[in-house]
Design a protein around this motif. Structure first.
Motif, PDB file in Angstrom:
ATOM      1  N   ASP A  55       0.591  -1.120  -0.029  1.00 38.79           N
ATOM      2  CA  ASP A  55      -0.002   0.173  -0.091  1.00 38.79           C
ATOM      3  C   ASP A  55       0.482   0.837  -0.093  1.00 38.79           C
ATOM      4  OD1 ASP A  55       1.435  -0.317   2.529  1.00 38.79           O
ATOM      5  OD2 ASP A  55      -0.879   0.061   3.591  1.00 38.79           O
ATOM      6  N   GLY A  56       2.182   1.159  -0.266  1.00 32.13           N
ATOM      7  CA  GLY A  56       3.132   2.485  -0.143  1.00 32.13           C
ATOM      8  C   GLY A  56       3.513   2.621   0.890  1.00 32.13           C
ATOM      9  N   SER A  57       2.693   2.063   2.337  1.00 33.76           N
ATOM     10  CA  SER A  57       3.447   2.628   3.332  1.00 33.76           C
ATOM     11  C   SER A  57       5.146   2.108   3.900  1.00 33.76           C
ATOM     12  CB  SER A  57       2.866   1.895   4.303  1.00 33.76           C
ATOM     13  OG  SER A  57       2.969   1.014   4.584  1.00 33.76           O
ATOM     14  N   GLU A  58       5.467   2.386   4.614  1.00 30.77           N
ATOM     15  CA  GLU A  58       6.765   2.796   4.627  1.00 30.77           C
ATOM     16  C   GLU A  58       7.462   2.534   6.133  1.00 30.77           C
ATOM     17  OE1 GLU A  58       9.326   5.212   2.369  1.00 30.77           O
ATOM     18  OE2 GLU A  58       8.872   3.812   0.372  1.00 30.77           O
ATOM     19  N   ALA A  59       8.623   1.865   6.459  1.00 28.78           N
ATOM     20  CA  ALA A  59       9.726   2.220   7.994  1.00 28.78           C
ATOM     21  C   ALA A  59      10.841   1.700   6.780  1.00 28.78           C
ATOM     22  CB  ALA A  59       8.811   1.180   9.044  1.00 28.78           C
ATOM     23  N   GLU A  60      11.510   2.851   7.790  1.00 25.65           N
ATOM     24  CA  GLU A  60      12.988   2.015   8.210  1.00 25.65           C
ATOM     25  C   GLU A  60      13.415   0.883   9.705  1.00 25.65           C
ATOM     26  OE1 GLU A  60      15.674   5.503   8.517  1.00 25.65           O
ATOM     27  OE2 GLU A  60      14.593   6.773   7.494  1.00 25.65           O
ATOM     28  N   ILE A  61      13.814   0.118   9.266  1.00 22.72           N
ATOM     29  CA  ILE A  61      14.628  -0.401  10.261  1.00 22.72           C
ATOM     30  C   ILE A  61      15.948  -0.813  10.359  1.00 22.72           C
ATOM     31  CG2 ILE A  61      14.001  -3.134  11.062  1.00 22.72           C
ATOM     32  CD1 ILE A  61      11.035  -3.037   9.681  1.00 22.72           C
ATOM     33  N   SER A  62      16.166  -0.592  11.977  1.00 29.70           N
ATOM     34  CA  SER A  62      17.847  -1.779  12.234  1.00 29.70           C
ATOM     35  C   SER A  62      17.004  -2.946  12.824  1.00 29.70           C
ATOM     36  CB  SER A  62      17.776  -0.243  12.687  1.00 29.70           C
ATOM     37  OG  SER A  62      18.990   0.867  12.201  1.00 29.70           O
ATOM     38  N   ALA A  63      18.908  -3.394  12.724  1.00 27.40           N
ATOM     39  CA  ALA A  63      18.866  -5.082  13.742  1.00 27.40           C
ATOM     40  C   ALA A  63      19.367  -5.414  13.633  1.00 27.40           C
ATOM     41  CB  ALA A  63      17.594  -6.003  12.715  1.00 27.40           C
ATOM     42  N   ASP A  64      19.749  -5.766  15.352  1.00 23.94           N
ATOM     43  CA  ASP A  64      21.635  -6.581  15.795  1.00 23.94           C
ATOM     44  C   ASP A  64      20.857  -7.301  16.322  1.00 23.94           C
ATOM     45  OD1 ASP A  64      21.094  -5.358  18.048  1.00 23.94           O
ATOM     46  OD2 ASP A  64      22.481  -3.825  17.508  1.00 23.94           O
ATOM     47  N   GLU A  65      21.947  -7.868  17.066  1.00 22.88           N
ATOM     48  CA  GLU A  65      21.214  -9.269  17.509  1.00 22.88           C
ATOM     49  C   GLU A  65      20.227  -8.902  19.022  1.00 22.88           C
ATOM     50  OE1 GLU A  65      25.381 -12.138  18.572  1.00 22.88           O
ATOM     51  OE2 GLU A  65      24.467 -12.771  16.624  1.00 22.88           O
ATOM     52  N   THR A  66      20.822  -7.752  19.546  1.00 20.53           N
ATOM     53  CA  THR A  66      20.101  -7.498  20.606  1.00 20.53           C
ATOM     54  C   THR A  66      18.700  -6.527  20.858  1.00 20.53           C
ATOM     55  OG1 THR A  66      21.445  -5.378  21.018  1.00 20.53           O
ATOM     56  CG2 THR A  66      22.302  -6.671  22.108  1.00 20.53           C
ATOM     57  N   GLY A  67      18.072  -6.826  19.209  1.00 18.32           N
ATOM     58  CA  GLY A  67      16.712  -6.233  19.345  1.00 18.32           C
ATOM     59  C   GLY A  67      16.812  -5.069  17.906  1.00 18.32           C
ATOM     60  N   ILE A  68      15.644  -5.158  17.389  1.00 15.67           N
ATOM     61  CA  ILE A  68      15.252  -4.086  16.171  1.00 15.67           C
ATOM     62  C   ILE A  68      14.452  -2.563  16.406  1.00 15.67           C
ATOM     63  CG2 ILE A  68      14.022  -4.425  14.352  1.00 15.67           C
ATOM     64  CD1 ILE A  68      13.793  -7.149  14.714  1.00 15.67           C
ATOM     65  N   LEU A  69      15.059  -1.914  15.540  1.00 11.79           N
ATOM     66  CA  LEU A  69      14.044  -1.031  16.075  1.00 11.79           C
ATOM     67  C   LEU A  69      13.275  -0.268  14.671  1.00 11.79           C
ATOM     68  CD1 LEU A  69      13.436   2.067  17.818  1.00 11.79           C
ATOM     69  CD2 LEU A  69      15.414   3.131  15.697  1.00 11.79           C
ATOM     70  N   VAL A  70      12.246  -0.403  14.957  1.00 17.71           N
ATOM     71  CA  VAL A  70      11.731   0.176  13.694  1.00 17.71           C
ATOM     72  C   VAL A  70      10.722   1.863  13.277  1.00 17.71           C
ATOM     73  CG1 VAL A  70       8.631  -0.068  13.108  1.00 17.71           C
ATOM     74  CG2 VAL A  70      10.157  -1.863  13.736  1.00 17.71           C
ATOM     75  N   GLU A  71      11.620   2.079  12.818  1.00 13.94           N
ATOM     76  CA  GLU A  71      11.895   4.019  13.039  1.00 13.94           C
ATOM     77  C   GLU A  71      10.953   4.745  11.806  1.00 13.94           C
ATOM     78  OE1 GLU A  71      15.783   6.010  13.100  1.00 13.94           O
ATOM     79  OE2 GLU A  71      16.301   3.542  12.732  1.00 13.94           O
ATOM     80  N   ARG A  72       9.697   5.438  12.801  1.00  9.71           N
ATOM     81  CA  ARG A  72       8.956   6.166  11.625  1.00  9.71           C
ATOM     82  C   ARG A  72       8.226   5.013  11.152  1.00  9.71           C
ATOM     83  NH1 ARG A  72      13.916   9.174  11.932  1.00  9.71           N
ATOM     84  NH2 ARG A  72      14.256   8.288   9.369  1.00  9.71           N
ATOM     85  N   PRO A  73       7.543   4.687  11.796  1.00  9.64           N
ATOM     86  CA  PRO A  73       6.546   3.426  10.642  1.00  9.64           C
ATOM     87  C   PRO A  73       4.811   4.281  10.009  1.00  9.64           C
ATOM     88  CG  PRO A  73       6.076   2.985  13.238  1.00  9.64           C
ATOM     89  CD  PRO A  73       7.269   3.682  12.334  1.00  9.64           C
ATOM     90  N   HIS A  74       4.528   4.068   8.868  1.00 10.92           N
ATOM     91  CA  HIS A  74       3.543   4.954   8.023  1.00 10.92           C
ATOM     92  C   HIS A  74       2.185   4.075   8.714  1.00 10.92           C
ATOM     93  CE1 HIS A  74       5.852   6.567   4.356  1.00 10.92           C
ATOM     94  NE2 HIS A  74       6.121   7.075   5.993  1.00 10.92           N
ATOM     95  N   THR A  75       1.147   4.574   9.009  1.00  9.21           N
ATOM     96  CA  THR A  75       0.038   3.876   9.174  1.00  9.21           C
ATOM     97  C   THR A  75      -0.353   2.576   7.862  1.00  9.21           C
ATOM     98  OG1 THR A  75      -1.632   5.362   8.411  1.00  9.21           O
ATOM     99  CG2 THR A  75      -1.024   5.530  11.111  1.00  9.21           C
ATOM    100  N   GLY A  76      -0.947   1.666   7.972  1.00 12.45           N
ATOM    101  CA  GLY A  76      -1.030   0.845   6.763  1.00 12.45           C
ATOM    102  C   GLY A  76      -0.287  -0.212   7.120  1.00 12.45           C
ATOM    103  N   GLY A  77       0.416  -1.082   5.843  1.00 13.59           N
ATOM    104  CA  GLY A  77       0.429  -2.344   5.173  1.00 13.59           C
ATOM    105  C   GLY A  77       1.584  -2.355   6.391  1.00 13.59           C
ATOM    106  N   VAL A  78       2.360  -1.310   6.302  1.00 17.15           N
ATOM    107  CA  VAL A  78       4.299  -1.659   6.889  1.00 17.15           C
ATOM    108  C   VAL A  78       3.893  -2.407   8.180  1.00 17.15           C
ATOM    109  CG1 VAL A  78       4.307   0.881   7.898  1.00 17.15           C
ATOM    110  CG2 VAL A  78       6.664  -0.888   7.569  1.00 17.15           C
TER     111      VAL A  78
END
Length: 139
Positions: A55-78
């Motif tokens: 649907d065009g929704s986006e998020a930046e994702i950073s991951a390492d073995e300790t955790g994941i950060l989901v940055e600025r997720p848009h509303t929608g399918g993301v």
């Protein structure tokens, strides 16, 4: 204002998150990655993705073995992609605005005792994650 939920995995009520399966993270996120594939794996072994749902929704994702950060997720399918990732990892989402865990029943028992009282147990779907984190109903 930036909104960035985190994803962690806990085991047996331990206070510290346990390492994540990075190959599983890649398997779930790479099909949705629209960023530069040469920048996916950092020098430190961490992963970076710019994911986009159909649907065009986006998020930046950073991951390492300790955790994941989901940055600025848009509303929608993301949020559906995030829900799939969390389910497959057996992990939980930490809601940054309320400091509480959002998880399935299966992961609730693995949370540290101090996190269980405020935890929100949901069915791990995109719609349920979006509603639990930002209260936006899907249309």
């Amino acid at each position: 204002m930036s909104y960035s939920p985190s994803i962690y995995k806990f085991a047996d009520g331990g206070e510290m998150p346990v390492p994540l399966d990075m190959e599983l993270v890649r398997a779930v996120l790479e099909p949705h990655d629209v960023g530069n594939p040469q920048l996916t794996v950092g020098e430190d072994g961490g992963l970076q993705f710019l994911i986009r749902a159909s649907d065009g929704s986006e998020a930046e994702i950073s991951a390492d073995e300790t955790g994941i950060l989901v940055e600025r997720p848009h509303t929608g399918g993301v949020f559906g992609i995030v829900a799939e990732l969390v389910s497959r990892l057996g992990a939980v989402i930490i809601d940054p605005s309320r400091g509480r865990a959002v998880c399935r029943e299966e992961e609730y028992a693995h949370l540290p005792a101090g996190m269980q009282e405020d935890a929100v147990v949901i069915e791990m779907t995109g719609e349920a994650v979006e509603a639990a984190l930002i209260g936006t109903p899907r249309r």
